[in-house]
Design a protein around this motif. Structure first.
Motif, mmCIF file in Angstrom:
data_model
loop_
_atom_site.group_PDB
_atom_site.id
_atom_site.type_symbol
_atom_site.label_atom_id
_atom_site.label_comp_id
_atom_site.label_asym_id
_atom_site.label_seq_id
_atom_site.Cartn_x
_atom_site.Cartn_y
_atom_site.Cartn_z
ATOM 1 N N LYS A 1 0.838 -1.365 -0.024
ATOM 2 C CA LYS A 1 -0.045 -0.044 -0.084
ATOM 3 C C LYS A 1 0.746 1.307 -0.010
ATOM 4 N N THR A 2 2.231 1.171 0.482
ATOM 5 C CA THR A 2 2.828 2.411 0.626
ATOM 6 C C THR A 2 3.746 2.441 -0.622
ATOM 7 N N GLY A 3 3.371 1.578 -1.656
ATOM 8 C CA GLY A 3 3.847 1.747 -3.101
ATOM 9 C C GLY A 3 5.347 0.927 -3.236
ATOM 10 N N THR A 4 5.972 0.314 -2.097
ATOM 11 C CA THR A 4 7.099 -0.405 -2.166
ATOM 12 C C THR A 4 6.954 -1.831 -2.961
ATOM 13 N N PHE A 5 7.990 -2.167 -3.717
ATOM 14 C CA PHE A 5 7.810 -3.328 -4.625
ATOM 15 C C PHE A 5 8.504 -4.320 -3.802
ATOM 16 N N THR A 6 7.709 -5.384 -3.350
ATOM 17 C CA THR A 6 8.439 -6.675 -2.744
ATOM 18 C C THR A 6 8.706 -7.787 -3.557
ATOM 19 N N VAL A 7 9.911 -8.142 -3.713
ATOM 20 C CA VAL A 7 10.253 -9.480 -4.541
ATOM 21 C C VAL A 7 9.645 -10.604 -4.272
ATOM 22 N N ALA A 8 9.024 -11.328 -5.049
ATOM 23 C CA ALA A 8 8.372 -12.632 -4.446
ATOM 24 C C ALA A 8 9.450 -13.815 -4.718
ATOM 25 N N ASP A 9 9.341 -14.864 -4.096
ATOM 26 C CA ASP A 9 10.224 -15.856 -3.969
ATOM 27 C C ASP A 9 10.182 -16.894 -5.177
ATOM 28 N N LYS A 10 10.306 -16.060 -6.391
ATOM 29 C CA LYS A 10 10.274 -16.748 -7.732
ATOM 30 C C LYS A 10 11.574 -16.345 -8.259
ATOM 31 N N GLU A 11 11.878 -17.368 -9.290
ATOM 32 C CA GLU A 11 13.227 -17.237 -10.065
ATOM 33 C C GLU A 11 12.879 -16.172 -10.964
ATOM 34 N N GLU A 12 13.891 -15.221 -11.289
ATOM 35 C CA GLU A 12 13.708 -14.311 -12.078
ATOM 36 C C GLU A 12 13.843 -14.953 -13.682
ATOM 37 N N GLN A 13 13.278 -14.190 -14.662
ATOM 38 C CA GLN A 13 13.426 -14.760 -15.854
ATOM 39 C C GLN A 13 14.260 -13.639 -16.746
ATOM 40 N N ASN A 14 14.867 -14.173 -17.732
ATOM 41 C CA ASN A 14 15.723 -13.253 -18.642
ATOM 42 C C ASN A 14 15.260 -13.880 -20.282
ATOM 43 N N ILE A 15 14.784 -12.930 -20.691
ATOM 44 C CA ILE A 15 14.150 -13.305 -22.049
ATOM 45 C C ILE A 15 14.802 -12.257 -23.098
ATOM 46 N N PRO A 16 15.336 -12.664 -24.154
ATOM 47 C CA PRO A 16 16.050 -11.714 -25.146
ATOM 48 C C PRO A 16 15.292 -10.871 -25.734
ATOM 49 N N ARG A 17 15.565 -9.471 -25.853
ATOM 50 C CA ARG A 17 14.624 -8.406 -26.175
ATOM 51 C C ARG A 17 13.947 -8.588 -27.458
#
Length: 375
Positions: A72-88
């Motif tokens: 609610k404060t606008g802060t982004f909390t990272v989830a316990d999920k693996e990041e993805q890297n996809i070619p642009r």
């Protein structure tokens, strides 16, 4: 198995992918062309999905996708999920597929999504083709730096149907009082009995005139919408009513053309100097259009404060994404003024276009609906 999507859904998705692939966006001119001198770099795009918030960080070669939640404060909390890297370039390829679909599929508003595109959407876990947000933004963009304040945007695509700027339904009705000759009940029934057609409202207005009746602006039907319009100007509701009347009777729909006609008839009876030197009517209409683009709603109290929507990302007929932002206020206002039109809402649903009695007086309601033009 391929699935179907609406052109509007695909238009939003195309815009999103195009921004990620390009990593920048050109500002638009009032004439819906690229401003070659102004291009804003994009560092990150934030979009809502069915399972939370996603942040798409634009890196040199890849898009880094991070899942999380926004507090609610606008802060982004990272989830316990693996990041993805996809070619642009994969996003660029997907954008080109969507653009081709939008350009070549005529007639139907729904398009069958090819398996290749469906596979890409599955790979990056996109299931909501139109992001569902509470603040009416389609997605938010961080310009220049990933930690920069987020800017909320609405997407409009000229290759698909577009959400209107103002579609208040019956809340956006304006009341005209029927004066002149007093109509008996059979006469009223005769007017209201005119058959349904695209011009039924016009035909009823002309019939009232032929029978000796006069339709004179009275009020805004909804209390909140009335106050919202009065925030633009104490006489703005009357000006708007005259424009809607003119749209029906004269067949003019473009806001800029209607405003020119309003200047000629001068319904507010203001001085020529105010009209011609100060541009009163144009100024008031631009104020109104900007307010609509930045969050004014007919049924919600408007106090002049902008909403989370700070601009419009417009896809033109060539597939170029153009950015209109409130920081470029004059350009944004001119763009809206030159590229909006009055539209006709459904008569039965929005409850307008016929004579009805209130406290012994007959009124004829007109409905205000404003959308962006396709060209």
């Amino acid at each position: 198995m391929a699935f179907e999507a609406t052109k509007r859904e695909l238009g939003e998705l195309y815009t999103f992918f195009r921004l990620l692939a390009d990593g920048k966006v050109s500002l638009g001119t009032p004439q819906v062309r690229k401003d070659e001198a102004k291009c804003w770099p994009i560092a990150m795009v934030q979009r809502e999905e069915h399972d939370g918030t996603r942040r798409y960080y634009i890196e040199q070669e890849n898009i880094r996708i991070v899942s999380g939640t926004v507090e609610k404060t606008g802060t982004f909390t990272v989830a316990d999920k693996e990041e993805q890297n996809i070619p642009r370039e994969d996003f660029g390829g997907a954008a080109e597929i969507i653009l081709e679909l939008l350009k070549t599929t005529a007639g139907s508003d729904t398009i069958e999504v090819p398996e290749g595109l469906e596979g890409f959407l599955d790979a990056i876990n996109i299931y909501d083709l139109e992001a569902k947000t509470e603040d009416r933004t389609d997605f938010s963009v961080a310009f220049w730096h990933a930690e920069a304040p987020l800017t909320g945007f609405n997407v409009r695509c000229r290759l698909s149907s577009m959400n209107p700027l103002l579609d208040g339904g019956r809340t956006a009705n304006l009341k005209l009082e029927q004066s002149g000759i007093k109509f008996a009940t059979p006469t009223v029934n005769k007017v209201n009995a005119l058959p349904e057609s695209p011009t039924e409202v016009t035909e009823r207005m002309l019939m009232i005139e032929r029978l000796g009746g006069v339709l004179k602006y009275s009020d805004v039907a909804d209390r909140v919408f009335r106050c919202n319009l009065l925030m633009i100007d104490l006489h703005f509701p009357r000006m708007l009513a005259e424009m809607v009347r003119m749209m029906h009777l004269d067949g003019i729909s473009r806001v800029s053309e209607l405003t020119e006609r309003i200047k000629e008839i001068n319904p507010l009876k203001i001085k020529d100097e105010l009209i011609n030197k100060h541009g009163f009517y144009e100024f008031k209409m631009k104020q109104f259009l900007l307010a609509l683009a930045l969050g004014m709603r007919p049924a919600k109290i408007y106090n002049g404060a902008d909403s989370a929507v700070e601009g419009i990302l417009l896809v033109n007929a060539e597939g170029e994404v153009l950015c209109y932002h409130k920081s470029e206020r004059r350009t944004f206002a001119d763009f809206l003024y030159l590229n909006t039109r009055l539209e006709k809402g459904p008569v039965d649903k929005d409850k307008y276009g016929f004579l009805e009695k209130e406290n012994g007086v007959y009124y004829f309601k007109l409905n205000v609906k404003i959308g962006l033009t396709k060209k």
